[in-house]
Motif scaffolding. Structure first.
Motif, PDB file in Angstrom:
ATOM      1  N   ASN A   1      -7.456  -8.687   2.336  1.00 23.09           N
ATOM      2  CA  ASN A   1      -7.226  -7.499   1.458  1.00 23.09           C
ATOM      3  C   ASN A   1      -8.293  -7.028   0.789  1.00 23.09           C
ATOM      4  O   ASN A   1      -8.201  -6.243  -0.066  1.00 23.09           O
TER       5      ASN A   1
ATOM      6  N   ASN B   1      -3.166  -1.926  -8.360  1.00 25.50           N
ATOM      7  CA  ASN B   1      -3.037  -3.003  -7.318  1.00 25.50           C
ATOM      8  C   ASN B   1      -1.549  -3.027  -7.174  1.00 25.50           C
ATOM      9  O   ASN B   1      -0.939  -3.368  -6.010  1.00 25.50           O
TER      10      ASN B   1
ATOM     11  N   GLU C   1       0.290  -2.730  -3.668  1.00 23.25           N
ATOM     12  CA  GLU C   1       1.222  -3.924  -3.032  1.00 23.25           C
ATOM     13  C   GLU C   1       2.671  -3.581  -2.756  1.00 23.25           C
ATOM     14  O   GLU C   1       3.151  -3.854  -1.874  1.00 23.25           O
TER      15      GLU C   1
ATOM     16  N   SER D   1       4.303  -3.616   0.797  1.00 19.22           N
ATOM     17  CA  SER D   1       5.517  -4.460   0.908  1.00 19.22           C
ATOM     18  C   SER D   1       6.667  -3.676   1.911  1.00 19.22           C
ATOM     19  O   SER D   1       7.634  -4.347   2.147  1.00 19.22           O
TER      20      SER D   1
END
Length: 342
Positions: free
Chosen positions: A194, A213, A217, A221
């Motif tokens: 990452n 972030n 994320e 996902s």
């Protein structure tokens, strides 16, 4: 046999030139110029079609600055290549003369070509990371592309795709700068840990400081290639298989501002609205439709079984009703109506 041998030498020379361009900063310009020489063409451009954003010019030796501005302001919305991308049925090699016969709406794009003194266009559509396509477009002013030229490009297509993929892998070290560096699509690449490998200027501009972030994320996902709406933008990601052969865990995230896109409505509906807006008679409607198809006055007279003088008289009354003075203005007026500018 000598002719066959010459053809093989011609293809081999083209392949060598394309492969030799891999990794060069001017890869796209070099490949376009190289291929243009083999089909007697001196006007070309490379245009990138993204999944959601408006198209972007990568190389352009064909269209004037004014023509590019007109295209980007609204005319791209009837670009037949954008329609093929939107409908996910992109051919490897295609010409505009062939597309004209495929869909009625493509006929009216011919007027845009005429304004740029283009009779026909031959295009190779190369897949690019981000789910888009890069069109290598070659424009002709006086002649149509023939079957031999189409066959020549079709034979070269797998080689050009492979060379382009190889070039993208070299460009990945610099964030695919040639395709996305100065573009409008935001690109962020992440390593397997990452760690951020690259962000282009558009990513900074679109994401801003509020794009933290947690938002990133959330995007990651989602399933690969699935688009999601985030912060008023459209985001999607994919593994960079086509870009980094040695680092398959590298992920590329894209942020796009959704453009108005290809006009999905049947063009005939716009015609009916246009006719009603200006209260055109049945004969005036026929004149508008055939004028926009590019027919000359003698051809229109023949198709409508009227004398040339009668067609001239009808056109004069039509011009007065539309408050215009030329056929070109009919096209401009119709385009303004189509894009809600009238």
């Amino acid at each position: 046999m000598n002719e066959v041998f010459r053809d093989h030498k011609r293809v081999a020379a083209a392949i060598a030139a394309v492969v030799d361009a891999v990794g060069h900063q001017g890869f796209y310009a070099i490949v376009l110029e190289t291929l243009g020489q083999y089909i007697d063409c001196e006007r070309w451009l490379a245009i990138k079609y993204s999944r959601f954003s408006a198209p972007e010019f990568i190389v352009n030796t064909s269209l004037s600055h004014e023509a590019v501005e007109q295209y980007m302001s609204h005319l791209y919305r009837i670009d037949p290549l954008l329609r093929l991308v939107t409908e996910d049925r992109v051919p490897s090699v295609v010409t505009f003369s062939l597309m004209q016969n495929e869909d009625d709406s493509n006929v009216y794009y011919d007027e845009i070509f005429k304004s740029g003194q283009i009779l026909d266009e031959l295009t190779l559509m190369l897949p690019v990371i981000g789910g888009g396509y890069l069109g290598f477009c070659f424009d002709r002013e006086y002649t149509l592309f023939n079957e031999d030229e189409i066959a020549f490009f079709t034979a070269l297509y797998p080689i050009i795709v492979a060379a382009h993929a190889a070039h993208m892998r070299t460009e990945s070290l610099e964030g695919l700068g040639a395709l996305f560096g100065n573009g409008k699509v935001g690109v962020l690449t992440l390593g397997g840990d990452n760690r951020i490998i690259y962000q282009n200027p558009a990513w900074h501009a679109l994401a801003g400081h509020a794009f933290g972030n947690e938002t990133l994320e959330f995007i990651l996902s989602q399933p690969e290639l699935i688009a999601v709406h985030v912060e008023g933008l459209i985001a999607h990601w994919e593994y960079s298989r086509n870009v980094s052969a040695s680092a398959t865990s590298v992920r590329a995230v894209f942020l796009e501002q959704k453009s108005e896109g290809y006009i999905q409505t049947d063009v005939k509906e716009f015609f009916e609205q246009f006719y009603d807006t200006y209260h055109l008679s049945p004969r005036e409607r026929q004149l508008v439709e055939k004028t926009l198809r590019g027919y000359s006055m003698p051809v229109i007279a023949e198709k409508l079984d009227l004398s040339l003088g009668t067609v001239r008289n009808y056109k004069q009354r039509l011009y007065a009703k539309l408050d215009i003075t030329s056929e070109r203005e009919i096209f401009s007026l119709f385009m303004m109506h189509m894009f809600g500018q009238s």
